[in-house]
Every structure is written in structure tokens, then in C-alpha cells.
Design a protein around this motif. Structure first.
Motif, PDB file in Angstrom:
ATOM      1  N   HIS A 149       0.858  -1.195   0.000  1.00 52.29           N
ATOM      2  CA  HIS A 149       0.000   0.000   0.000  1.00 52.29           C
ATOM      3  C   HIS A 149       0.887   1.235   0.000  1.00 52.29           C
ATOM      4  O   HIS A 149       2.066   1.187   0.375  1.00 52.29           O
ATOM      5  CB  HIS A 149      -0.943  -0.008   1.204  1.00 52.29           C
ATOM      6  N   LEU A 150       0.289   2.345  -0.422  1.00 53.73           N
ATOM      7  CA  LEU A 150       1.044   3.590  -0.495  1.00 53.73           C
ATOM      8  C   LEU A 150       1.279   4.155   0.895  1.00 53.73           C
ATOM      9  O   LEU A 150       0.421   4.096   1.783  1.00 53.73           O
ATOM     10  CB  LEU A 150       0.298   4.608  -1.348  1.00 53.73           C
ATOM     11  N   SER A 151       2.453   4.688   1.094  1.00 55.66           N
ATOM     12  CA  SER A 151       2.814   5.329   2.354  1.00 55.66           C
ATOM     13  C   SER A 151       3.519   6.647   2.038  1.00 55.66           C
ATOM     14  O   SER A 151       4.249   6.748   1.045  1.00 55.66           O
ATOM     15  CB  SER A 151       3.752   4.415   3.150  1.00 55.66           C
ATOM     16  N   THR A 156      -2.109   9.432  -2.340  1.00 55.62           N
ATOM     17  CA  THR A 156      -3.184   8.893  -3.174  1.00 55.62           C
ATOM     18  C   THR A 156      -2.666   8.319  -4.487  1.00 55.62           C
ATOM     19  O   THR A 156      -3.320   7.467  -5.085  1.00 55.62           O
ATOM     20  CB  THR A 156      -4.216   9.991  -3.479  1.00 55.62           C
ATOM     21  N   ASP A 157      -1.512   8.773  -4.956  1.00 59.12           N
ATOM     22  CA  ASP A 157      -0.928   8.224  -6.188  1.00 59.12           C
ATOM     23  C   ASP A 157       0.569   8.474  -6.154  1.00 59.12           C
ATOM     24  O   ASP A 157       1.109   9.048  -5.211  1.00 59.12           O
ATOM     25  CB  ASP A 157      -1.574   8.843  -7.438  1.00 59.12           C
ATOM     26  N   MET A 158       1.238   8.074  -7.215  1.00 52.99           N
ATOM     27  CA  MET A 158       2.693   8.136  -7.268  1.00 52.99           C
ATOM     28  C   MET A 158       3.220   9.438  -7.857  1.00 52.99           C
ATOM     29  O   MET A 158       4.419   9.567  -8.116  1.00 52.99           O
ATOM     30  CB  MET A 158       3.229   6.952  -8.092  1.00 52.99           C
ATOM     31  N   CYS A 163       5.732   9.676  -1.864  1.00 48.62           N
ATOM     32  CA  CYS A 163       4.943   8.444  -1.777  1.00 48.62           C
ATOM     33  C   CYS A 163       5.757   7.247  -2.252  1.00 48.62           C
ATOM     34  O   CYS A 163       6.521   7.331  -3.211  1.00 48.62           O
ATOM     35  CB  CYS A 163       3.677   8.577  -2.624  1.00 48.62           C
ATOM     36  N   HIS A 164       5.554   6.126  -1.579  1.00 48.05           N
ATOM     37  CA  HIS A 164       6.198   4.881  -1.977  1.00 48.05           C
ATOM     38  C   HIS A 164       5.380   3.717  -1.418  1.00 48.05           C
ATOM     39  O   HIS A 164       4.611   3.869  -0.474  1.00 48.05           O
ATOM     40  CB  HIS A 164       7.643   4.809  -1.472  1.00 48.05           C
TER      41      HIS A 164
END
Length: 290
Positions: A149-151, A156-158, A163-164
Motif C-alpha cells: 500500500h502507499l505510504s 493517493t498516487d505516485m 509516496c512509496h
């Protein structure tokens, strides 16, 4: 008056050239040994040498023939067992598979307990990864699935450089059910300066670890006129390997969990008979330890 005369005496010395020595030659002196013990030993060694040259080297090893290393190509494909017959029920239910969690929590191997995992029925597309590989097949027996999952949480997106993806705690292990019943199609050809053959033109055999031919039952097929089909479990058996045995590398897991590397050999020969057009090939398998 006194008259004197001179004289010159010439003598040919035979000591200057010894023609007997110059024209001499050597010859062999033959002695006849009249001793039964030495005679028996003599003829015994002659017989051994004769049997080695004629019997072993010429008749058995056929060393008078030219030997060439074949150059070949191999095509393989994997198929899950339910495509083998119109009845999908040929695949055993998980309750009958000792390594499945649906059967029990543990499997006992050599008196030791090993935890079971849930079994899922995958097809060849899922079990084979990657799908295309030169000279290799990577067949999955155990799969560890991990969700990401994104952290951090506000991602919300890359498109945000902060975000990773990180793994979640939803990691589980599964076994591919009935993987031993997956079949492998094998089609191969070989070329030498003396001949070129396709597997469908000549008779083949699957050998066990002692070099003896294995009697095959359907769906396992090694016949002239068709591509060869072997179950993965039959190939493992030919290498004297079972997936439900202790791993050679780690004593706390099984080969089904840990995996293994299996070499599969194809040997061609036309030296088993005196007909040089009588070609055969032999399959054999060997596991690489550790």
C-alpha cells in the motif's frame, strides 16, 4: 762406375677397412621355453590382450566409430491436469493432499512436523513464471503473497515524490495443489555431421537413478510419432526426489516449501546395436544438492 737405382714398394693394408663389420646386421634369436607354468602365463596374457582389444574396445565400445557431440534444440510447455481430460475431477481435492492446510495443520516427514499451508488450484499460466525462458522452466510449488500500500497515509498516487509502496501485514503462504500432476510436453531435435533426428522419429526412454528404464502409464507418453509428455511427479521420481521431504538446505522446511533445482538430461546414441541407423535417446533427471 757405379749405378744406383731407387724403388717404391706399395702394400695394401687389410686393416684399414673391416668389411665384415661394415656389412654386419642384427637378427633375433628365438629361444623355446619348455616350462608349462611360464607357457600358461604367457598364453593367458595373450588371451587377455586379445579379449580387451577385440571384445571390449571393438565389439562393446565400438571405438572404430567416429563420435560426435550432437547439437540440439528443445521445446517444452507446461499444462495443468484438468486440461488433460474433459473431467476436471481428475485433480484431487485439498482434503486428500497431505501438505494442504485443508487436510491438516501439519505434515509429518521423517518423524518431524512441518506446518501446512492453504492449497490453491492454479493453472499453468500462474504456476509457470516467467512463461518463456531459454532451456529452463520455473515451476511454482509454494507462493508467498504480499500486499503493498502507499505510504504515508495521505498519499493517493505516485505523482507525489514522497509516496512509496510498503508491504502490509497481509502476507500469506500457499501451495500450488497437485503440482506433481502437471504435465510437461517435450519436443526435441538433434544434429550431428553424420545425421539429424527429431524425437518423434526415434524411440526414447526415461531412466531412473540406477539407469533402468521406467515403465510409464498414461498420461505419460514416450512414443514414436508424437511429442513426449511426462508428469512432473514422474520426473521427480526418476530423480529419486519427493517434494514432501526435508530440504537439503534447511532442516525446518520441506522441498515443497523451499524448492529445488533439477537438471534434465537428454542423451542420444546409435551404438547399442551394430545398425548405425538405430538411434535412441534417454531422459534422466538429477537434483542439484544444496
Amino acid at each position: 762406375s757405379t749405378q744406383s737405382t731407387g724403388s717404391f714398394n706399395f702394400r695394401w693394408s687389410r686393416q684399414m677397412v673391416d668389411f665384415d663389420e661394415l656389412l654386419s646386421y642384427s637378427t633375433v634369436k628365438i629361444v623355446k621355453i619348455r616350462d608349462k607354468r611360464l607357457g600358461l602365463l604367457h598364453y593367458f596374457f595373450i588371451l587377455v590382450i586379445l579379449l580387451y582389444i577385440v571384445g571390449w574396445t571393438i565389439l562393446y565400445q565400438k571405438r572404430y566409430l567416429a563420435v560426435a557431440q550432437p547439437v540440439g534444440s528443445v521445446r517444452t510447455s507446461l499444462l495443468c491436469p484438468e486440461h488433460r481430460t474433459p473431467n476436471p475431477g481428475t485433480r484431487l481435492p485439498p482434503e486428500q493432499l497431505a501438505y494442504c492446510k485443508q487436510h491438516s495443520d501439519y505434515i509429518i516427514v521423517d518423524g518431524k512436523k512441518f506446518p501446512n499451508s492453504e492449497c490453491q488450484y492454479w493453472d499453468e499460466t500462474l504456476a509457470l513464471y516467467p512463461i518463456v525462458e531459454d532451456h529452463d522452466m520455473f515451476i511454482s510449488t509454494r507462493v508467498t503473497s504480499t500486499s503493498l500500500h502507499l505510504s504515508p497515509e495521505n498519499c493517493t498516487d505516485m505523482r507525489n515524490p514522497a509516496c512509496h509502496y510498503v508491504p502490509t501485514k497481509d502476507t500469506y503462504v500457499l501451495y500450488v495443489a497437485d503440482i506433481e500432476k502437471f504435465t510437461i510436453l517435450i519436443d526435441h531435435s538433434m544434429y550431428t555431421p553424420f545425421a539429424s533426428k527429431n524425437a518423434q522419429e526415434i524411440q526414447g526412454y526415461l531412466l531412473d537413478t540406477s539407469g533402468k528404464a521406467i515403465n510409464l502409464t498414461k498420461p505419460n507418453i514416450i512414443e514414436i510419432g508424437t511429442s513426449d509428455i511426462l508428469e512432473l511427479g514422474v520426473i521427480l521420481s526418476a530423480a529419486n526426489v519427493t517434494l514432501d521431504s526435508i530440504s537439503n538446505d534447511k532442516a525446518d522446511i520441506t522441498k515443497r516449501y523451499d524448492g529445488l533445482v533439477l537438471l534434465f538430461f537428454i542423451q542420444y546414441t546409435n551404438m547399442e546395436t551394430y545398425n548405425q541407423n538405430d538411434y535412441k535417446y534417454y531422459y534422466s533427471a538429477k537434483m542439484i544438492p544444496n
